[in-house]
Design an enzyme around this catalytic site. Structure first.
Site, PDB file in Angstrom:
ATOM      1  N   ASN A   9       0.802  -1.019   0.127  1.00 36.09           N
ATOM      2  CA  ASN A   9       0.094  -0.121   0.023  1.00 36.09           C
ATOM      3  C   ASN A   9       0.818   1.079   0.030  1.00 36.09           C
ATOM      4  O   ASN A   9       1.396   1.548   0.975  1.00 36.09           O
ATOM      5  CB  ASN A   9      -0.723  -0.166   1.257  1.00 36.09           C
ATOM      6  CG  ASN A   9      -1.665   1.122   1.464  1.00 36.09           C
ATOM      7  OD1 ASN A   9      -1.802   2.249   0.460  1.00 36.09           O
ATOM      8  ND2 ASN A   9      -2.376   1.322   2.446  1.00 36.09           N
ATOM      9  N   LYS A  11       0.311   4.379  -0.214  1.00 35.98           N
ATOM     10  CA  LYS A  11      -0.276   5.414   0.239  1.00 35.98           C
ATOM     11  C   LYS A  11      -0.211   6.554  -0.500  1.00 35.98           C
ATOM     12  O   LYS A  11      -0.060   6.365  -1.625  1.00 35.98           O
ATOM     13  CB  LYS A  11       0.027   5.665   1.679  1.00 35.98           C
ATOM     14  CG  LYS A  11      -0.105   4.361   2.486  1.00 35.98           C
ATOM     15  CD  LYS A  11       0.076   4.542   4.110  1.00 35.98           C
ATOM     16  CE  LYS A  11      -0.170   3.173   4.612  1.00 35.98           C
ATOM     17  NZ  LYS A  11       0.087   3.278   6.302  1.00 35.98           N
ATOM     18  N   HIS A  97      -9.185   1.037   5.170  1.00 36.89           N
ATOM     19  CA  HIS A  97      -8.231   1.259   5.643  1.00 36.89           C
ATOM     20  C   HIS A  97      -8.524   2.176   6.847  1.00 36.89           C
ATOM     21  O   HIS A  97      -9.239   3.128   6.904  1.00 36.89           O
ATOM     22  CB  HIS A  97      -7.189   1.959   4.508  1.00 36.89           C
ATOM     23  CG  HIS A  97      -5.721   1.690   5.293  1.00 36.89           C
ATOM     24  ND1 HIS A  97      -5.505   2.810   6.252  1.00 36.89           N
ATOM     25  CD2 HIS A  97      -4.694   0.809   4.959  1.00 36.89           C
ATOM     26  CE1 HIS A  97      -4.060   2.628   6.465  1.00 36.89           C
ATOM     27  NE2 HIS A  97      -3.601   1.266   5.745  1.00 36.89           N
ATOM     28  N   GLU A  99      -6.604   4.692   7.956  1.00 35.15           N
ATOM     29  CA  GLU A  99      -6.445   5.926   7.481  1.00 35.15           C
ATOM     30  C   GLU A  99      -7.673   6.527   7.089  1.00 35.15           C
ATOM     31  O   GLU A  99      -7.973   7.797   7.050  1.00 35.15           O
ATOM     32  CB  GLU A  99      -5.206   6.129   6.684  1.00 35.15           C
ATOM     33  CG  GLU A  99      -3.925   5.841   7.468  1.00 35.15           C
ATOM     34  CD  GLU A  99      -2.819   5.371   6.816  1.00 35.15           C
ATOM     35  OE1 GLU A  99      -2.824   5.522   5.425  1.00 35.15           O
ATOM     36  OE2 GLU A  99      -1.740   4.956   7.432  1.00 35.15           O
ATOM     37  N   GLU A 167      -5.108  -4.925  10.575  1.00 38.28           N
ATOM     38  CA  GLU A 167      -4.256  -4.044  10.780  1.00 38.28           C
ATOM     39  C   GLU A 167      -4.409  -3.190  12.128  1.00 38.28           C
ATOM     40  O   GLU A 167      -5.268  -2.195  12.088  1.00 38.28           O
ATOM     41  CB  GLU A 167      -4.205  -2.990   9.692  1.00 38.28           C
ATOM     42  CG  GLU A 167      -3.839  -3.445   8.439  1.00 38.28           C
ATOM     43  CD  GLU A 167      -3.432  -2.398   7.341  1.00 38.28           C
ATOM     44  OE1 GLU A 167      -2.285  -2.712   6.790  1.00 38.28           O
ATOM     45  OE2 GLU A 167      -4.036  -1.346   7.187  1.00 38.28           O
ATOM     46  N   GLY A 173       2.626   2.502  10.854  1.00 34.05           N
ATOM     47  CA  GLY A 173       3.639   3.496  10.602  1.00 34.05           C
ATOM     48  C   GLY A 173       4.135   3.640  12.058  1.00 34.05           C
ATOM     49  O   GLY A 173       4.770   4.846  12.211  1.00 34.05           O
ATOM     50  N   SER A 213       3.430  -2.090  10.389  1.00 34.71           N
ATOM     51  CA  SER A 213       4.963  -2.221  10.319  1.00 34.71           C
ATOM     52  C   SER A 213       5.535  -3.461  10.211  1.00 34.71           C
ATOM     53  O   SER A 213       6.578  -4.019  11.032  1.00 34.71           O
ATOM     54  CB  SER A 213       5.364  -1.835  12.079  1.00 34.71           C
ATOM     55  OG  SER A 213       5.192  -0.416  12.332  1.00 34.71           O
TER      56      SER A 213
END
Ligand code: 13P
Length: 257
Positions: A9, A11, A97, A99, A167, A173, A213
């Protein structure tokens, strides 16, 4: 046997030349890896889908998108529809996701519609779920995962074109990864929930990726877990060498522990 899916991904990273150079690097490195044992997917930003897709032609690497609108088409300025992604060569779309949930307010009913749109217009979906640190520390991990599954997944979803990504938000991150036990435990819980919806046999065939991560140093440990069927990689997918090392770990551990 579930074939692991290792997905990058990207991003909102990489300019055009960097994007092309990254996929070329991945393609070159893949020549030394047994790609029959793993599915590899890259999900670049929208503007580079065509260029990356062209660079990938003839390679086993698949192309995916990071998001999609739920309508077939329409007056939705700034949005992208699933049929357009299909036309651009995508085979997967990431939906839900954290985010998107956190920064763009995407929740249950919207994600429910998005997952159905991806399937209706002929692509496969990676549906992301995961708890925040606060939720984990409050002992609510399973309740959160259960809600995120129940809001969106049901028997009308074509399980053959569904991948679930676990996730944990606190691992995204942050460099802080779930331990192999924490991840495996969550995956077993998720598979059990999916079994309740689709039946145990179907759930046994469903792939559940881990994301958060994932790096070359921890990939083998995570991917070696029985119920972890690949990785959804953020930061480490932006360097060909790191992404390739994670793919190699998936191949080495294919079939689980
Ligand atoms: P990181 O690998 O950078 O933690 O990102 C994970 C992720 O969000 C993949 O979708």
């Amino acid at each position: 046997m579930r074939k692991p899916l290792v997905a990058g991904n990207w991003k909102m990273f990489k300019l055009r030349a960097e994007a092309i150079s990254l996929v070329k690097g991945i393609q070159d490195g893949l020549k030394g890896i047994d790609t029959g044992k793993v599915e590899v997917l890259v999900c670049p930003p929208y503007p580079w889908l065509e260029a990356v897709g062209s660079a990938l032609r003839g390679s086993p690497i698949l192309l995916g998108a990071q998001n999609a609108h739920e309508a077939k088409e329409g007056a939705f300025t700034g949005e992208v529809a699933v049929p357009m992604l299909k036309d651009a060569g995508c085979s997967y779309v990431i939906i839900g996701h954290s985010e998107r949930r956190q920064h763009f307010g995407e929740r249950g009913d919207r994600l429910h519609r998005k997952v159905r749109a991806v399937l209706e217009y002929g692509l496969k979906v990676i549906y992301c779920i995961g708890e925040t640190l606060e939720e984990r520390e409050a002992g609510r991990t399973e309740a959160v995962l259960e809600r995120q599954i129940d809001e969106v997944l049901a028997t009308d979803v074509d399980a053959a074109r569904l991948v679930v990504a676990y996730e944990p938000v606190w691992a995204i991150g942050t460099g802080r990864t779930a331990t192999t036990d924490q991840a495996q435990q969550a995956h077993v819980f998720i598979r059990g929930k999916l079994g309740g919806i689709f039946g145990l046999q179907v759930a046994q065939g469903l792939r559940i990726q881990y994301g958060g991560s994932v790096k070359p140093a921890n990939a083998a440990g995570l991917l070696g877990q029985k119920d972890i069927d690949g990785a959804l990689v953020g930061g480490a997918c932006l360097a060909a060498g790191d992404f390739l090392a994670i793919i190699a770990a998936a191949v080495a551990t294919a079939g689980g522990a």
